[in-house]
Design an enzyme around this catalytic site. Structure first.
Site, mmCIF file in Angstrom:
data_model
loop_
_atom_site.group_PDB
_atom_site.id
_atom_site.type_symbol
_atom_site.label_atom_id
_atom_site.label_comp_id
_atom_site.label_asym_id
_atom_site.label_seq_id
_atom_site.Cartn_x
_atom_site.Cartn_y
_atom_site.Cartn_z
ATOM 1 N N ARG A 50 0.830 -1.214 0.000
ATOM 2 C CA ARG A 50 0.000 0.000 0.000
ATOM 3 C C ARG A 50 0.862 1.261 0.000
ATOM 4 O O ARG A 50 0.464 2.292 -0.511
ATOM 5 C CB ARG A 50 -0.973 -0.015 1.189
ATOM 6 N N TYR A 102 -14.157 17.670 -15.942
ATOM 7 C CA TYR A 102 -14.634 16.275 -15.990
ATOM 8 C C TYR A 102 -15.732 16.060 -14.932
ATOM 9 O O TYR A 102 -15.606 16.502 -13.785
ATOM 10 C CB TYR A 102 -13.427 15.386 -15.700
ATOM 11 N N ASP A 170 -5.494 18.799 -15.210
ATOM 12 C CA ASP A 170 -5.853 17.444 -15.619
ATOM 13 C C ASP A 170 -5.421 17.327 -17.080
ATOM 14 O O ASP A 170 -6.024 17.903 -17.983
ATOM 15 C CB ASP A 170 -7.358 17.222 -15.444
ATOM 16 N N LYS A 195 -6.336 6.254 -19.866
ATOM 17 C CA LYS A 195 -6.585 6.731 -21.224
ATOM 18 C C LYS A 195 -5.314 6.619 -22.068
ATOM 19 O O LYS A 195 -4.834 5.530 -22.273
ATOM 20 C CB LYS A 195 -7.146 8.145 -21.156
HETATM 21 C C1 LIG Z 1 -11.324 9.357 -17.308
HETATM 22 C C2 LIG Z 1 -10.932 10.672 -16.766
HETATM 23 C C3 LIG Z 1 -10.680 10.837 -15.397
HETATM 24 C C4 LIG Z 1 -10.895 9.747 -14.384
HETATM 25 O O1 LIG Z 1 -10.042 8.684 -14.581
HETATM 26 P P1 LIG Z 1 -10.403 7.168 -14.169
HETATM 27 O O2 LIG Z 1 -9.131 6.461 -14.492
HETATM 28 O O3 LIG Z 1 -11.572 6.747 -14.990
HETATM 29 O O4 LIG Z 1 -10.719 7.164 -12.718
HETATM 30 C C5 LIG Z 1 -10.281 12.094 -14.970
HETATM 31 N N1 LIG Z 1 -10.154 13.127 -15.818
HETATM 32 C C6 LIG Z 1 -10.394 12.993 -17.148
HETATM 33 C C7 LIG Z 1 -10.238 14.177 -18.030
HETATM 34 C C8 LIG Z 1 -10.803 11.769 -17.658
HETATM 35 O O5 LIG Z 1 -11.060 11.650 -18.968
#
Ligand SMILES: *Cc1c(COP(=O)(O)O)cnc(C)c1O
Length: 374
Positions: A50, A102, A170, A195
């Protein structure tokens, strides 16, 4: 392994960083350390997964080099990374956020952290006339996302960072190959590695990169204290995925630019939004802070958008983005279904809006598929 000081090219760093912990086996790629705990007093200082694991360290090293950062901390998902950052604030702190962030970030601010006294206020930060709000409100954190979802707005990261408040970006839609927020003055660069960074739609993950030692300490603390760590196997998959980030992003960008240009010429398409098209309202800014337009395109269609989505063969109707395979999303019935129709339409998300995550297939096949569906 040096991180920030590494002067080698992006692709070289992506391939060669994060390859330690092979012992004396000569293995070219590291193993997966599927262990929950470590014997006390080991030379590498591990105690319990962890709070650290060789696969986390390898992933953190490689992403730090790609973001041009001193430090990076990995998490179980993008949402875990967001949790880590927001949990570092205290009751009474204010976040000034871009209004088009988001949806899960917005939900976390409003339905989780608001209960603990962390307040968020939202502005259209693509308009510099709203920036004085940041100087006046002195927020603990400014929350940016660029490009935004699904309208692909571009925010001026350097301009907003220069106002002096700590900025988190982000960076999920751009990836560090196309945009490096820390080099533009941001304090934190956060990504959902689910992503583009992993890029193969086979695991979730999140990462926060920074040059600020105090913020790095907070991220390491959140990883263990809140239990936000990924599994060693997912960290390993993500480390493997990021090795090909440069070549994948080049193809995503080339395919998306070609598709966006083609879509602009179609009669049934009302508008096309793509950061590297001259028609994008912030095209110049996009070209200044990004080295490519990424793989996301948003359009508005005349007529039944959902029927169009269902006729496609190569684009799967699904949430998420950034994988090698093409996806299509209908925000009104999917990602933004929870937003009242009037509110959605006010910000431009009508029932005709669809968002493409353009994959790395042959672009001629993608265009042919769109043509038959239109
Ligand atoms: C998908 C996404 C997230 C969240 O990520 P997860 O891996 O699904 O928890 C945060 N910000 C953006 C812009 C995203 O596309």
């Amino acid at each position: 392994m040096t991180t920030k000081g590494n002067k080698k090219g992006f692709s070289t760093r992506a391939v060669h960083s994060g390859r330690g912990f092979v012992g004396n086996t000569g293995a070219v790629m590291p193993p997966v350390y599927l262990t929950s705990t470590f014997a006390q007093g080991n030379a590498d200082g591990f105690d319990y997964t962890r709070s650290g694991n060789p696969n986390f360290r390898l992933l953190e090293q490689s992403i730090a080099t790609l973001e041009g950062a001193e430090h990076a901390t990995c998490f179980a998902s993008g949402v875990s990374a967001i949790t880590a950052v927001v949990s570092s604030l205290k009751s009474g702190d204010l976040i000034v956020a871009e209004e088009n962030i988001y949806g899960c970030t917005y939900r976390m601010f409003e339905r989780v952290f608001a209960k603990f006294g962390v307040q968020a206020r939202y502005f259209d930060l693509s308009r510099s006339e709203n920036w004085p709000q940041i100087s006046a409100l002195k927020p603990a954190l400014v929350w940016l996302e660029s490009p935004t979802n699904p309208l692909l707005k571009i925010l001026d990261i350097a301009g907003i960072s220069a106002l002096g408040a700590p900025v988190v970006v982000d960076n999920t839609f751009a990836s560090p190959f196309l945009q490096r927020p820390l080099e533009l003055g941001a304090t934190l660069s956060l990504s959902s590695t689910t992503k583009y960074i992993n890029g193969h739609s086979d695991c979730l993950g999140g990462i926060v990169a920074t040059n600020d030692a105090a913020w790095h300490k907070r991220m390491v603390f959140a990883q263990k204290a809140l239990g936000l760590q990924p599994s060693p196997f997912d960290a390993w998959l993500t480390t493997r995925g990021q090795r090909t980030l440069a070549v994948r992003m080049e193809r995503h960008c080339a395919n998306a630019l070609a598709l966006a240009g083609w879509l602009e010429k179609q009669k049934r398409v009302r508008w096309v939004r793509y950061p590297f098209l001259p028609s994008h309202p912030q095209n110049q800014l996009a070209r200044k802070q990004m080295s490519g337009g990424s793989g996301m395109i948003t359009i508005e269609l005349d007529g039944d958008a959902l029927a169009f989505c269902r006729k496609l063969e190569l684009f799967t109707l699904a949430e998420s983005l950034g994988g090698v395979e093409s996806l299509i999303c209908h925000p009104a019935t999917m990602t933004h279904a929870g937003v009242p129709k009037a509110v959605r339409e006010q910000v431009g998300i009508t029932d005709g809006v669809v968002r493409f995550s353009v994959g790395i297939e042959d672009v001629a096949d993608l265009i042919a598929d769109l043509e038959q569906a239109l």
